[in-house]
Design a protein around this motif. Structure first.
Motif, short mmCIF file in Angstrom:
data_model
loop_
_atom_site.label_atom_id
_atom_site.label_comp_id
_atom_site.label_asym_id
_atom_site.label_seq_id
_atom_site.Cartn_x
_atom_site.Cartn_y
_atom_site.Cartn_z
N LYS A 136 2.07 19.42 -54.78
CA LYS A 136 2.04 18.12 -55.35
C LYS A 136 3.24 17.39 -54.93
CE LYS A 136 1.26 15.59 -59.83
NZ LYS A 136 1.06 15.71 -61.01
N ALA A 137 4.46 17.86 -55.26
CA ALA A 137 5.60 17.46 -54.73
C ALA A 137 5.88 16.97 -53.28
CB ALA A 137 6.87 18.01 -55.20
N PHE A 138 5.34 17.77 -52.42
CA PHE A 138 5.42 17.64 -51.03
C PHE A 138 4.47 16.60 -50.33
CE2 PHE A 138 4.60 18.71 -46.54
CZ PHE A 138 5.70 19.48 -46.22
N LYS A 139 3.20 16.61 -51.09
CA LYS A 139 2.38 15.35 -50.69
C LYS A 139 3.19 14.32 -51.03
CE LYS A 139 -2.36 14.33 -50.41
NZ LYS A 139 -3.77 14.69 -50.42
N ARG A 140 3.58 14.21 -52.31
CA ARG A 140 4.12 12.76 -52.91
C ARG A 140 5.12 12.32 -51.75
NH1 ARG A 140 5.41 14.27 -57.90
NH2 ARG A 140 7.76 14.85 -57.07
N GLU A 141 6.02 13.33 -51.32
CA GLU A 141 6.94 12.82 -50.48
C GLU A 141 6.65 12.64 -48.98
OE1 GLU A 141 10.25 11.91 -51.07
OE2 GLU A 141 9.58 11.87 -53.27
N MET A 142 5.93 13.60 -48.63
CA MET A 142 5.63 13.50 -47.22
C MET A 142 4.41 13.12 -46.76
SD MET A 142 8.41 14.98 -46.07
CE MET A 142 9.50 16.39 -46.03
N GLY A 143 3.42 12.66 -47.61
CA GLY A 143 2.03 12.08 -47.46
C GLY A 143 0.99 13.23 -47.06
N VAL A 144 1.32 14.29 -46.82
CA VAL A 144 0.45 15.40 -46.49
C VAL A 144 0.48 16.41 -47.09
CG1 VAL A 144 0.03 14.47 -44.09
CG2 VAL A 144 1.67 16.12 -44.42
N SER A 145 -0.37 17.43 -47.09
CA SER A 145 0.02 18.90 -47.79
C SER A 145 0.66 19.38 -46.96
CB SER A 145 -1.62 19.23 -48.29
OG SER A 145 -2.23 19.80 -47.17
N PRO A 146 1.18 20.78 -47.63
CA PRO A 146 1.95 21.71 -46.88
C PRO A 146 1.30 22.30 -45.92
CG PRO A 146 2.49 22.02 -49.17
CD PRO A 146 1.46 20.85 -49.21
N LEU B 152 18.36 14.98 -53.84
CA LEU B 152 17.81 16.56 -54.10
C LEU B 152 16.68 16.78 -53.80
CD1 LEU B 152 19.26 19.24 -54.42
CD2 LEU B 152 18.91 18.91 -56.88
N THR B 153 15.71 16.44 -54.18
CA THR B 153 14.20 16.63 -53.80
C THR B 153 13.97 16.22 -52.72
OG1 THR B 153 13.84 16.10 -56.39
CG2 THR B 153 11.90 16.10 -54.70
N GLN B 154 14.22 15.08 -52.18
CA GLN B 154 13.92 14.81 -50.81
C GLN B 154 14.60 15.88 -49.95
OE1 GLN B 154 15.48 10.96 -50.41
NE2 GLN B 154 13.48 9.95 -50.97
N TRP B 155 15.82 16.22 -50.04
CA TRP B 155 16.55 17.22 -49.10
C TRP B 155 15.71 18.66 -49.23
CZ3 TRP B 155 19.23 21.86 -50.70
CH2 TRP B 155 19.86 22.18 -49.29
N ARG B 156 15.59 19.21 -50.57
CA ARG B 156 14.66 20.19 -50.64
C ARG B 156 13.37 20.06 -49.64
NH1 ARG B 156 14.84 20.95 -56.84
NH2 ARG B 156 12.70 21.81 -56.43
N LEU B 157 12.63 19.28 -49.86
CA LEU B 157 11.53 19.15 -49.25
C LEU B 157 11.56 19.21 -47.90
CD1 LEU B 157 9.37 17.08 -52.11
CD2 LEU B 157 9.33 19.53 -51.42
N ARG B 158 12.52 18.25 -47.29
CA ARG B 158 12.80 18.44 -45.93
C ARG B 158 12.99 19.63 -45.33
NH1 ARG B 158 11.79 13.27 -44.71
NH2 ARG B 158 12.86 11.76 -46.22
N CYS B 159 13.79 20.49 -46.00
CA CYS B 159 14.23 21.91 -45.71
C CYS B 159 12.93 22.68 -45.72
CB CYS B 159 15.23 22.68 -46.60
SG CYS B 159 16.95 21.76 -46.46
N ALA B 160 12.23 22.56 -46.75
CA ALA B 160 10.90 23.51 -46.71
C ALA B 160 9.89 23.00 -45.52
CB ALA B 160 10.24 22.96 -48.13
N SER B 161 10.09 21.79 -44.97
CA SER B 161 9.19 21.18 -44.22
C SER B 161 9.66 22.20 -42.87
CB SER B 161 9.37 19.77 -43.95
OG SER B 161 8.93 19.40 -42.73
#
Length: 54
Positions: free
Chosen positions: A40-50, A4-13
């Motif tokens: 913080k969550a975005f950087k942890r999952e995607m490797g870069v800041s938003p 769920l966290t990964q999905w939310r952050l990919r949508c945010a991406s």
């Protein structure tokens, strides 16, 4: 829960790349109450800041 966290952050991406909405607006849209927690969550999952991702 991790999915769920990964999905939310990919949508945010996608929103970060396709809109000019402020980061806090996108963070709130995907359930984050602060820009800091979202970043913080975005950087942890995607490797870069938003902002760099944008």
């Amino acid at each position: 829960m991790k999915y769920l966290t990964q999905w939310r952050l990919r949508c945010a991406s996608n929103d970060l790349k396709s809109t000019a909405a402020p980061i806090i607006t996108i963070a709130n849209k995907y359930g984050y109450e602060s820009e800091a927690s979202f970043s913080k969550a975005f950087k942890r999952e995607m490797g870069v800041s938003p902002s760099k991702h944008r």
